[in-house]
Design an enzyme around this catalytic site. Structure first.
Site, short mmCIF file in Angstrom:
data_model
loop_
_atom_site.label_atom_id
_atom_site.label_comp_id
_atom_site.label_asym_id
_atom_site.label_seq_id
_atom_site.Cartn_x
_atom_site.Cartn_y
_atom_site.Cartn_z
N HIS A 36 -1.71 8.22 -7.36
CA HIS A 36 -0.81 7.57 -6.40
C HIS A 36 0.52 7.23 -7.10
O HIS A 36 0.62 7.32 -8.32
CB HIS A 36 -1.38 6.22 -5.94
CG HIS A 36 -2.74 6.26 -5.34
ND1 HIS A 36 -2.94 6.26 -3.98
CD2 HIS A 36 -3.97 6.25 -5.90
CE1 HIS A 36 -4.24 6.25 -3.74
NE2 HIS A 36 -4.89 6.24 -4.88
N GLU A 118 -2.62 4.38 -10.01
CA GLU A 118 -1.26 4.20 -9.50
C GLU A 118 -0.27 4.36 -10.64
O GLU A 118 -0.41 3.74 -11.70
CB GLU A 118 -1.07 2.80 -8.90
CG GLU A 118 -1.91 2.52 -7.68
CD GLU A 118 -1.24 2.96 -6.38
OE1 GLU A 118 -0.13 3.54 -6.43
OE2 GLU A 118 -1.83 2.70 -5.32
N HIS A 157 -2.75 11.35 -3.52
CA HIS A 157 -3.03 10.60 -2.29
C HIS A 157 -2.68 11.46 -1.08
O HIS A 157 -3.37 11.43 -0.06
CB HIS A 157 -2.25 9.29 -2.31
CG HIS A 157 -2.76 8.25 -1.39
ND1 HIS A 157 -2.09 7.07 -1.19
CD2 HIS A 157 -3.86 8.17 -0.61
CE1 HIS A 157 -2.76 6.32 -0.33
NE2 HIS A 157 -3.83 6.97 0.05
N ASP A 167 2.43 10.44 -1.62
CA ASP A 167 2.42 10.25 -3.07
C ASP A 167 1.33 11.09 -3.75
O ASP A 167 0.33 11.41 -3.13
CB ASP A 167 2.28 8.75 -3.41
CG ASP A 167 1.06 8.08 -2.81
OD1 ASP A 167 0.77 8.27 -1.61
OD2 ASP A 167 0.38 7.34 -3.54
#
Length: 182
Positions: A36, A118, A157, A167
């Site tokens: 992400h 992330e 993602h 993303d």
């Protein structure tokens, strides 16, 4: 290679436990890695807001763009900032809330069987060399510990929530990343 403790925490990560997780339906079923990006406010890097979001401490009054985040309970297993520093919010043994409505290989609810990473970034901003180095090292460690995470089971993602998420975006160099994996 980084040590993953039996508790599901990566030994070298800065640990900041999030309340936003629950038990996996089957902890032995970890077989997907989801990449992400996140920045708060959008396109701004280096502030405390991502950590605050993942730990339910974000003051939604602190920036006008945070209104949509009010009451949102989200997390990721790992967050890699622009300097390549690794932060862990949820044990890999547990189900982080990163994917939302999602599907991979005919299975819904990717949070049940995935690990979410992330990267501090935005779809159209190049990621840093430090982030790639850390992501590659982390990925190799995860693949060693969870052998079901094959190269084909490392996705963005955008791949598990098409039309809803974009993303890690066009700025993410999938070719470089996948070629660098051992």
């Amino acid at each position: 290679m980084y040590l993953i403790e039996l508790s599901g925490w990566m030994a070298n990560a800065n640990k900041q436990p999030s309340p936003n997780y629950n038990q996996r339906p089957n902890a032995a079923d970890i077989s997907l890695l989801v990449i992400h990006n996140i920045s708060l406010p959008a396109g701004q890097f280096g502030g405390p807001y991502v950590h605050q979001l993942f730990t339910n401490c974000l003051d939604c009054e602190s920036h006008s763009s945070f209104d949509d985040l009010r009451g949102l309970n989200v997390s990721a297993h790992l967050f890699i900032d622009r300097e390549g520093v690794l932060h862990q919010f949820v044990s890999f043994n547990d189900r982080a809330w990163h994917a939302g409505v999602s599907q991979f290989d005919g299975r819904d609810n990717c949070n049940d069987f995935s690990i979410g990473i992330e990267l501090e970034g935005a779809d159209d901003v190049s990621y840093t060399d430090a982030q790639y180095r850390e992501l590659i090292a982390v990925t190799e460690s995860l693949q060693s510990y969870y052998p079901a995470i094959s190269a084909a089971r490392i996705v963005g993602h955008c791949d598990i929530a098409p039309g809803r998420k974009t993303d890690p975006g066009l700025a993410f160099d999938w070719t470089y990343y996948k070629n660098a994996l051992g």
